[in-house]
Design an enzyme around this catalytic site. Structure first.
Site, PDB file in Angstrom:
ATOM      1  N   HIS A  48       0.824  -1.218   0.000  1.00 31.02           N
ATOM      2  CA  HIS A  48       0.000   0.000   0.000  1.00 31.02           C
ATOM      3  C   HIS A  48       0.861   1.273   0.000  1.00 31.02           C
ATOM      4  O   HIS A  48       0.749   2.088  -0.924  1.00 31.02           O
ATOM      5  CB  HIS A  48      -0.994  -0.045   1.163  1.00 31.02           C
ATOM      6  CG  HIS A  48      -1.615   1.279   1.471  1.00 31.02           C
ATOM      7  ND1 HIS A  48      -2.408   1.963   0.565  1.00 31.02           N
ATOM      8  CD2 HIS A  48      -1.557   2.065   2.576  1.00 31.02           C
ATOM      9  CE1 HIS A  48      -2.812   3.104   1.110  1.00 31.02           C
ATOM     10  NE2 HIS A  48      -2.302   3.196   2.331  1.00 31.02           N
ATOM     11  N   HIS A  72       3.843   6.590   5.659  1.00 29.40           N
ATOM     12  CA  HIS A  72       2.675   7.323   6.144  1.00 29.40           C
ATOM     13  C   HIS A  72       1.817   6.554   7.148  1.00 29.40           C
ATOM     14  O   HIS A  72       1.111   7.162   7.940  1.00 29.40           O
ATOM     15  CB  HIS A  72       1.824   7.846   4.983  1.00 29.40           C
ATOM     16  CG  HIS A  72       0.915   6.828   4.369  1.00 29.40           C
ATOM     17  ND1 HIS A  72       1.290   6.057   3.300  1.00 29.40           N
ATOM     18  CD2 HIS A  72      -0.341   6.444   4.687  1.00 29.40           C
ATOM     19  CE1 HIS A  72       0.301   5.256   2.975  1.00 29.40           C
ATOM     20  NE2 HIS A  72      -0.703   5.456   3.799  1.00 29.40           N
ATOM     21  N   GLU A  76       0.837   5.365  12.774  1.00 29.59           N
ATOM     22  CA  GLU A  76      -0.526   4.945  13.075  1.00 29.59           C
ATOM     23  C   GLU A  76      -0.632   3.436  13.328  1.00 29.59           C
ATOM     24  O   GLU A  76      -1.279   3.008  14.274  1.00 29.59           O
ATOM     25  CB  GLU A  76      -1.417   5.339  11.878  1.00 29.59           C
ATOM     26  CG  GLU A  76      -2.860   4.954  11.999  1.00 29.59           C
ATOM     27  CD  GLU A  76      -3.659   5.954  12.828  1.00 29.59           C
ATOM     28  OE1 GLU A  76      -3.038   6.904  13.334  1.00 29.59           O
ATOM     29  OE2 GLU A  76      -4.870   5.760  12.967  1.00 29.59           O
ATOM     30  N   ASP A  77       0.054   2.650  12.517  1.00 23.91           N
ATOM     31  CA  ASP A  77      -0.199   1.203  12.536  1.00 23.91           C
ATOM     32  C   ASP A  77       0.862   0.370  13.236  1.00 23.91           C
ATOM     33  O   ASP A  77       0.633  -0.798  13.518  1.00 23.91           O
ATOM     34  CB  ASP A  77      -0.330   0.671  11.092  1.00 23.91           C
ATOM     35  CG  ASP A  77      -1.618   1.147  10.446  1.00 23.91           C
ATOM     36  OD1 ASP A  77      -2.425   1.766  11.167  1.00 23.91           O
ATOM     37  OD2 ASP A  77      -1.800   0.916   9.243  1.00 23.91           O
ATOM     38  N   ASP A 139      -2.839   8.649  -0.814  1.00 22.97           N
ATOM     39  CA  ASP A 139      -3.209   7.550   0.073  1.00 22.97           C
ATOM     40  C   ASP A 139      -4.677   7.178  -0.162  1.00 22.97           C
ATOM     41  O   ASP A 139      -5.029   6.014  -0.361  1.00 22.97           O
ATOM     42  CB  ASP A 139      -2.988   8.007   1.527  1.00 22.97           C
ATOM     43  CG  ASP A 139      -3.485   7.006   2.550  1.00 22.97           C
ATOM     44  OD1 ASP A 139      -3.311   5.785   2.321  1.00 22.97           O
ATOM     45  OD2 ASP A 139      -4.039   7.448   3.582  1.00 22.97           O
ATOM     46  N   ASP A 259     -27.122  13.724 -25.284  1.00 18.44           N
ATOM     47  CA  ASP A 259     -27.410  14.330 -26.565  1.00 18.44           C
ATOM     48  C   ASP A 259     -26.436  15.434 -26.906  1.00 18.44           C
ATOM     49  O   ASP A 259     -26.509  16.041 -27.942  1.00 18.44           O
ATOM     50  CB  ASP A 259     -28.835  14.906 -26.547  1.00 18.44           C
ATOM     51  CG  ASP A 259     -29.721  14.117 -27.471  1.00 18.44           C
ATOM     52  OD1 ASP A 259     -29.186  13.182 -28.101  1.00 18.44           O
ATOM     53  OD2 ASP A 259     -30.913  14.426 -27.562  1.00 18.44           O
TER      54      ASP A 259
HETATM   55 MN    MN Z   1      -2.605   4.525   4.038  1.00 20.52          MN
END
Ligand code: MN
Length: 705
Positions: A48, A72, A76-77, A139, A259
């Site tokens: 990703h 990125h 967060e992860d 992202d 049209d």
């Molecule tokens: Mn991401």
């Protein structure tokens, strides 16, 4: 599945080897950090961020953006901290990653329409560096491209958010290609049935139309080429979502929308745009009222083009857009065009410079076109926001000017909240009321019954609502002030008779009060401060026969009453001459209005000298507080947009403009009349000096009556 090696060749095409290596290093870092994590599709998670970096590489974004893209989701992860990224890849990349993470953390949820716009603005305001937004858009683009495998509920939420927040952001930044992809993918995820039906109809229609489209295209191209124009003519099709929106908003059937035949003509210069327009209009008859000149008057996001509608053979309407290649690139890529086509700038602040350059470009376009004030407003909000966006504890968003504090916020919530606020929590942590707020923060106000606004709040409130409310509240708290002022005025008058309140015999004072129907001395003093009783006459009455021989007034004038600016209701400032601290002043004791402060040389004051017993000698206190209105007259060359420049310049100095008006002197010159709030003469001098440096400004003077 993309690999880092495949990305390599794109990177090498526009980055130097060292930068390419940095990007690779960021990739390996991310690969390790996300090790063991999988996407829902079953692929390793790192595919990703790699794809996100790939999208940005196609836009020729700089290596730091690509590194941020690789990293990125790391904060967060994977729980790796911002400082660790900073150590590895430098502070800039760490800031970018942090910025993207913060945006990711924001739960947009389902929104009312009004809130959606605030969210867009907040997202932009939160990104100190515009690259944060570009990474976030990439992202989101990749997530939308891979949305298919998510559970429907989550997919719907992401799709809604994309339509509500990210597509409009892309539009604000002029990134049309990205916006259209957001819209089509968002639409398909949210309304799969409708999207499929329109898509099928579109394919079908395309087949039928193919021949006619090619015929018209050929005819247009041949005509233009024969007339010596260098052009490229391409057929144009509306994207799914715009067809859907048109069907919905104009209640038209699919066939009616289809049209229309639409073409784009790309030419080499602005001049050619207009000449091609002429040729086209003589080829087919233009439909009246459909011509739009977005070259002279660009759209707010910088879009430029000529639009016209023609009546083709058999009465088929033909939509034509005419633009230069540059305009085409701007129309497709907006702000990103500056990376794509001018990728030599290596300066540290490259991204900010590019964003500014973009805005500057828009500004210039718009100034040529007029209506710049409104325009500056919209661009400013986009990129260099003067506004911040703050959450209430219940998730409502309030828009406040930059520099606003919790007190401003409290008043924005409700006047009662403002009046009774005692403390605040910013992001759940207790913070001083004076702390400037920042976009995205959640602010909770703590109130107490019986609490009152504090005059010191004037020092750190910026909104008119807070300030006028504080002022209003204090007005009603001025009894103490007025008694104090009345005491000073009466005392000074008594001094003129070589006496004072303290020296006055108590029984005499009480007799006087009783006789005049006052219960308290304070009531008398209050009356004096309000100008309802003249201090000199009151002094005379109090002293009775003792006042037979008043001493010279000059003696009293030698001890003028000091004005602090905090006297509140009892002291006001003349609107004719706008006195400010530093000016020599004199007061006039006006009926029911108390002391009105004039500049010593004010003409109106001259007229009032006949009532000399109402004049009060004044001076500014050494510790005078507050802001005072003052009027400036600016003489300038009559140019479009220059008033906006003045307004922006004054705002950037943190000065409030109370009023602005213009008076055209003649074709060439114009007068701008400004009313500003200033602290004192030094402050005013500084402002005037700055204003004189603006182009086209010839003269700046303070208005005297
Ligand atoms: Mn991401």
């Amino acid at each position: 599945m993309q690999t880092i090696d495949a990305l390599n060749s794109t990177l090498r095409s526009y980055l130097d080897p060292e930068q390419t290596n940095h990007v690779r290093r960021a990739y390996y870092f991310a690969e390790q950090a996300h090790f063991g994590q999988l996407r829902r599709s079953g692929e390793p998670y790192v595919t990703h961020p790699l794809a996100v970096a790939g999208i940005l590489a196609d836009m020729h974004m700089d290596h730091q953006s690509l590194m941020a893209a690789m990293l990125h989701d790391v904060i967060e992860d994977t729980g790796i901290e911002k400082s660790a990224i900073g150590n590895q890849f430098g502070p800039t990349v760490a800031e970018l990653v942090d910025g993207v993470s913060k945006l990711t953390q924001m739960e947009f949820g389902s929104l009312e329409e009004k809130q959606a716009e605030n969210f867009q603005k907040m997202a932009l305001a939160m990104a100190q560096d515009i690259r944060v937004i570009l990474v976030k858009l990439a992202d989101r683009l990749h997530n939308m491209r891979t949305l298919g495998v998510l559970h429907t509920e989550k997919a719907r939420r992401i799709a809604r958010e994309t339509l509500d927040i990210y597509a409009p952001i892309a539009m604000r930044l002029g990134m049309n290609t990205v916006r259209m992809e957001f819209e089509d993918r968002g639409f398909s995820a949210l309304y799969p049935m409708r999207a499929r039906r329109i898509d099928a109809a579109l394919r079908n229609a395309r087949g039928h139309r193919k021949e006619l489209v090619e015929k018209i295209r050929h005819q247009v191209e041949t005509t233009l080429t024969q007339e010596g124009h260098q052009v490229e003519v391409v057929g144009r099709e509306k994207h799914l979502y715009s067809i859907y929106k048109k069907m919905k908003s104009k209640r038209k059937a699919f066939s009616e929308i289809m049209d229309i035949y639409a073409f784009r003509i790309i030419v080499d210069s602005v001049d050619t745009c207009y000449r091609v327009l002429g040729s086209i209009h003589s080829l087919y008859k233009p439909v009246p009222g459909e011509f739009k000149d977005y070259i002279a008057i660009p759209k707010a996001n910088g879009y430029q083009s000529l639009h016209t509608v023609l009546m083709g053979m058999h009465g088929v309407p033909i939509e034509i857009q005419i633009r230069t290649r540059e305009m085409e690139e701007m129309a497709n890529n907006g702000i990103a065009a500056h990376w794509l086509y001018k990728s030599d700038g290596q300066s540290a602040n490259g991204s900010h410079a590019r964003a500014r350059q973009w805005v500057q470009g828009l500004l210039e376009m718009q100034q040529r076109a007029g209506n710049s004030l409104e325009f500056i407003e919209s661009v400013k909000i986009d990129l260099f926001p003067d506004e911040i966006y703050i959450f209430t504890p219940k998730g409502r968003i309030l828009e406040l000017p930059r520099g606003a504090t919790a007190v401003d916020f409290a008043y924005a919530v409700h006047t009662d909240v403002g009046n009774s606020c005692v403390a605040c929590r910013i992001n759940r942590r207790l913070a001083p009321l004076s702390e400037p707020l920042q976009s995205g923060q959640t602010v909770e106000i703590l109130t107490a019954t019986g609490a009152r606004p504090n005059p010191s709040w004037f020092n750190y409130t910026v909104t008119a609502k807070a300030r006028s409310n504080i002022r209003h509240f204090l007005k009603h708290q001025t009894r103490d002030d007025s008694v104090a002022l009345g005491r000073r005025l009466l005392d000074k008058a008594l001094t003129g008779f070589d006496s004072s309140l303290d020296q006055l015999p108590q029984d005499k004072l009480q007799d006087f009060l009783a006789h005049q129907h006052y219960t308290l001395l304070d009531d008398l003093l209050d009356e004096i401060a309000r100008g309802n009783r003249l201090p000199a006459i009151t002094a005379q009455q109090l002293l009775g026969e003792m006042a037979a021989n008043p001493i010279e007034r000059g003696d009293g004038a030698a001890q003028p009453v000091a004005i602090r600016g905090t006297e509140g209701f009892m002291v006001s400032y003349a609107k004719c001459c706008h006195p400010i601290p530093g000016d020599p002043i004199e007061g006039y004791l006006s009926f029911e209005k108390g002391v009105v402060v004039h500049r010593e040389r004010c003409n109106n004051l001259g007229d009032m000298r006949e009532n000399s017993e109402r004049l009060v000698a004044l001076r500014w206190d050494d510790e005078v507080e507050g802001e005072y209105p003052v009027e400036l007259r600016i003489e300038m060359e009559n140019r479009r947009g220059v008033i906006a420049v003045i307004a922006t310049r004054i705002n950037s100095m943190g000065v409030n403009i109370e009023k602005i008006s213009t008076d055209d002197k003649d074709y060439q010159f114009t007068y701008v009349l400004l009313e500003l709030l200033v602290r004192n003469r030094v402050h005013l001098a500084r402002i005037m000096k700055r204003l004189r440096t603006i182009n086209y400004v010839r003269k700046v003077t303070r208005v005297k009556n």
